[in-house]
Design a protein around this motif. Sequence first.
Motif, PDB file in Angstrom:
ATOM      1  N   HIS A 190       0.885  -1.162   0.000  1.00 49.05           N
ATOM      2  CA  HIS A 190       0.000   0.000   0.000  1.00 49.05           C
ATOM      3  C   HIS A 190       0.917   1.204   0.000  1.00 49.05           C
ATOM      4  O   HIS A 190       1.438   1.605   1.032  1.00 49.05           O
ATOM      5  N   ARG A 191       1.151   1.748  -1.211  1.00 48.30           N
ATOM      6  CA  ARG A 191       2.137   2.803  -1.373  1.00 48.30           C
ATOM      7  C   ARG A 191       1.735   4.054  -0.604  1.00 48.30           C
ATOM      8  O   ARG A 191       0.551   4.264  -0.283  1.00 48.30           O
ATOM      9  N   SER A 192       2.694   4.919  -0.335  1.00 47.32           N
ATOM     10  CA  SER A 192       2.441   6.106   0.492  1.00 47.32           C
ATOM     11  C   SER A 192       1.413   7.050  -0.122  1.00 47.32           C
ATOM     12  O   SER A 192       0.762   7.814   0.598  1.00 47.32           O
ATOM     13  N   ASP A 193       1.235   6.979  -1.455  1.00 46.09           N
ATOM     14  CA  ASP A 193       0.246   7.836  -2.104  1.00 46.09           C
ATOM     15  C   ASP A 193      -1.124   7.153  -2.212  1.00 46.09           C
ATOM     16  O   ASP A 193      -2.024   7.657  -2.883  1.00 46.09           O
ATOM     17  N   GLY A 194      -1.270   5.999  -1.561  1.00 47.13           N
ATOM     18  CA  GLY A 194      -2.547   5.298  -1.556  1.00 47.13           C
ATOM     19  C   GLY A 194      -2.710   4.237  -2.626  1.00 47.13           C
ATOM     20  O   GLY A 194      -3.698   3.495  -2.616  1.00 47.13           O
ATOM     21  N   TYR A 222       8.621   2.528 -10.621  1.00 50.03           N
ATOM     22  CA  TYR A 222       7.205   2.682 -10.271  1.00 50.03           C
ATOM     23  C   TYR A 222       6.894   2.123  -8.879  1.00 50.03           C
ATOM     24  O   TYR A 222       5.784   2.296  -8.375  1.00 50.03           O
ATOM     25  N   TRP A 223       7.849   1.427  -8.279  1.00 50.78           N
ATOM     26  CA  TRP A 223       7.644   0.972  -6.906  1.00 50.78           C
ATOM     27  C   TRP A 223       7.363   2.142  -5.958  1.00 50.78           C
ATOM     28  O   TRP A 223       6.675   1.990  -4.960  1.00 50.78           O
ATOM     29  N   LEU A 224       7.934   3.303  -6.280  1.00 48.24           N
ATOM     30  CA  LEU A 224       7.843   4.452  -5.391  1.00 48.24           C
ATOM     31  C   LEU A 224       6.817   5.457  -5.889  1.00 48.24           C
ATOM     32  O   LEU A 224       6.653   5.647  -7.095  1.00 48.24           O
ATOM     33  N   ALA A 225       6.141   6.107  -4.955  1.00 49.90           N
ATOM     34  CA  ALA A 225       5.238   7.201  -5.303  1.00 49.90           C
ATOM     35  C   ALA A 225       6.058   8.380  -5.810  1.00 49.90           C
ATOM     36  O   ALA A 225       7.234   8.549  -5.457  1.00 49.90           O
ATOM     37  N   GLU A 226       5.452   9.197  -6.661  1.00 51.79           N
ATOM     38  CA  GLU A 226       6.177  10.315  -7.259  1.00 51.79           C
ATOM     39  C   GLU A 226       6.667  11.315  -6.224  1.00 51.79           C
ATOM     40  O   GLU A 226       7.679  11.986  -6.427  1.00 51.79           O
ATOM     41  N   ASP A 227       5.946  11.436  -5.107  1.00 53.36           N
ATOM     42  CA  ASP A 227       6.328  12.444  -4.109  1.00 53.36           C
ATOM     43  C   ASP A 227       7.319  11.916  -3.079  1.00 53.36           C
ATOM     44  O   ASP A 227       7.669  12.610  -2.131  1.00 53.36           O
ATOM     45  N   GLU A 252      -5.371  -7.644   2.479  1.00 54.07           N
ATOM     46  CA  GLU A 252      -4.562  -7.150   3.596  1.00 54.07           C
ATOM     47  C   GLU A 252      -3.952  -5.789   3.256  1.00 54.07           C
ATOM     48  O   GLU A 252      -3.900  -4.890   4.098  1.00 54.07           O
ATOM     49  N   ALA A 253      -3.511  -5.633   2.004  1.00 51.49           N
ATOM     50  CA  ALA A 253      -2.915  -4.361   1.589  1.00 51.49           C
ATOM     51  C   ALA A 253      -3.958  -3.251   1.593  1.00 51.49           C
ATOM     52  O   ALA A 253      -3.667  -2.108   1.980  1.00 51.49           O
ATOM     53  N   ILE A 254      -5.169  -3.548   1.161  1.00 54.47           N
ATOM     54  CA  ILE A 254      -6.228  -2.538   1.139  1.00 54.47           C
ATOM     55  C   ILE A 254      -6.515  -2.040   2.553  1.00 54.47           C
ATOM     56  O   ILE A 254      -6.726  -0.844   2.780  1.00 54.47           O
ATOM     57  N   ASP A 255      -6.490  -2.938   3.518  1.00 57.88           N
ATOM     58  CA  ASP A 255      -6.787  -2.564   4.897  1.00 57.88           C
ATOM     59  C   ASP A 255      -5.610  -1.899   5.605  1.00 57.88           C
ATOM     60  O   ASP A 255      -5.791  -1.283   6.660  1.00 57.88           O
ATOM     61  N   ALA A 256      -4.398  -2.032   5.038  1.00 51.43           N
ATOM     62  CA  ALA A 256      -3.204  -1.497   5.683  1.00 51.43           C
ATOM     63  C   ALA A 256      -3.115   0.024   5.507  1.00 51.43           C
ATOM     64  O   ALA A 256      -3.713   0.600   4.587  1.00 51.43           O
ATOM     65  N   GLU A 257      -2.341   0.662   6.363  1.00 57.60           N
ATOM     66  CA  GLU A 257      -2.107   2.095   6.249  1.00 57.60           C
ATOM     67  C   GLU A 257      -1.217   2.390   5.043  1.00 57.60           C
ATOM     68  O   GLU A 257      -0.348   1.582   4.692  1.00 57.60           O
ATOM     69  N   PRO A 258      -1.410   3.558   4.380  1.00 53.17           N
ATOM     70  CA  PRO A 258      -0.501   3.929   3.293  1.00 53.17           C
ATOM     71  C   PRO A 258       0.954   3.905   3.773  1.00 53.17           C
ATOM     72  O   PRO A 258       1.248   4.299   4.900  1.00 53.17           O
ATOM     73  N   GLY A 259       1.824   3.403   2.900  1.00 54.06           N
ATOM     74  CA  GLY A 259       3.222   3.273   3.262  1.00 54.06           C
ATOM     75  C   GLY A 259       3.561   1.929   3.872  1.00 54.06           C
ATOM     76  O   GLY A 259       4.688   1.709   4.306  1.00 54.06           O
ATOM     77  N   SER A 260       2.592   0.989   3.871  1.00 52.99           N
ATOM     78  CA  SER A 260       2.789  -0.317   4.489  1.00 52.99           C
ATOM     79  C   SER A 260       3.057  -1.392   3.441  1.00 52.99           C
ATOM     80  O   SER A 260       2.335  -1.494   2.451  1.00 52.99           O
ATOM     81  N   ALA A 261       4.083  -2.194   3.691  1.00 54.96           N
ATOM     82  CA  ALA A 261       4.347  -3.360   2.854  1.00 54.96           C
ATOM     83  C   ALA A 261       3.744  -4.585   3.516  1.00 54.96           C
ATOM     84  O   ALA A 261       3.772  -4.713   4.742  1.00 54.96           O
ATOM     85  N   ILE A 262       3.204  -5.477   2.722  1.00 55.18           N
ATOM     86  CA  ILE A 262       2.654  -6.727   3.237  1.00 55.18           C
ATOM     87  C   ILE A 262       3.758  -7.774   3.181  1.00 55.18           C
ATOM     88  O   ILE A 262       4.306  -8.061   2.119  1.00 55.18           O
ATOM     89  N   GLU A 263       4.104  -8.316   4.321  1.00 56.91           N
ATOM     90  CA  GLU A 263       5.161  -9.314   4.393  1.00 56.91           C
ATOM     91  C   GLU A 263       4.615 -10.693   4.024  1.00 56.91           C
ATOM     92  O   GLU A 263       3.407 -10.927   4.038  1.00 56.91           O
ATOM     93  N   GLN A 264       5.530 -11.597   3.720  1.00 56.34           N
ATOM     94  CA  GLN A 264       5.112 -12.965   3.437  1.00 56.34           C
ATOM     95  C   GLN A 264       4.405 -13.551   4.652  1.00 56.34           C
ATOM     96  O   GLN A 264       4.879 -13.425   5.774  1.00 56.34           O
TER      97      GLN A 264
END
Length: 274
Positions: A61-65, A132-137, A90-102
């Motif tokens: 869930h990238r920092s830009d949503g 593209y992994w990273l948000a533009e900002d 799980e990613a949808i429910d996570a906070e922006p900026g969160s990676a889902i671990e294995q």
Amino acid sequence: MVKATSDFVLRPFEGLPGEPDWVALKEVVPAGTATARTTKEYGAKEVVVTTALPQAWPALHRSDGVILLALQTVGHSGDSSRDLAAALLEAIDAEPGSAIEQAGLPGPGPRLQDVLDLSVPFEVTVRDTFSYWLAEDVERTADLTAAIEEADASLIDTRKVEAVESGYWCRMGAREFLRWARAEDEQAVLDGLARLHARRASGFDGGKFVGYFRSSGLVVPVWELPRGTEAEDLEAPLAAFAPLLDEAVASTEPLDANERRARAGLVARQVTLR
């Protein structure tokens, strides 16, 4: 209908738009994306389906949503669709900026076919970089830049061929190949290839059939190309060859003796080209 078990599923992407391209992103394309969307029941969220994410994360869930879902990751059940759906939710429910671990084996729950809006076409864009992994900002720190550059250094030059569905040109060292994921039933594709191979017609102008591999219940035939062939050089030859292969795959006529021998020989032509 929600699948409540983790039984093995031969074709986990069956029923999704662009099933062969799901397989291609999972097995053939080093860096690429396609856009999907969840159903209203699951928030009508835009999802970027990608080949890979850092550290083999299944989702981000990238920092830009923006939600990213990776296909080139380790599955835990016998149903990749269930594994991916669990990571996506799980990613949808996570906070922006969160990676889902294995995670471990997912419990009973929906599959991608239950979570995604099946009216949204699945159109692949092949990428030359993982930026593209990273948000533009997001500030490109030295560590982030180095991580992306390291990932980019491992990329195999790959292009989508527009003349056919789910065909991908690639260059491996000094050799070029076409890998073409087919949507039809595995046995039908092998029969079709055998029909053409028996009459020495399994190649096309500039392409020699060298084998195939299986992935997620589909067959991906492989052709080696003349040295220096570029992706755009395949457009005309493949446009001419595709109807011949389609006809051979669609045929329901029993294989004759020569075709049966050719089909038996295909077993020795299973290849690994990744």
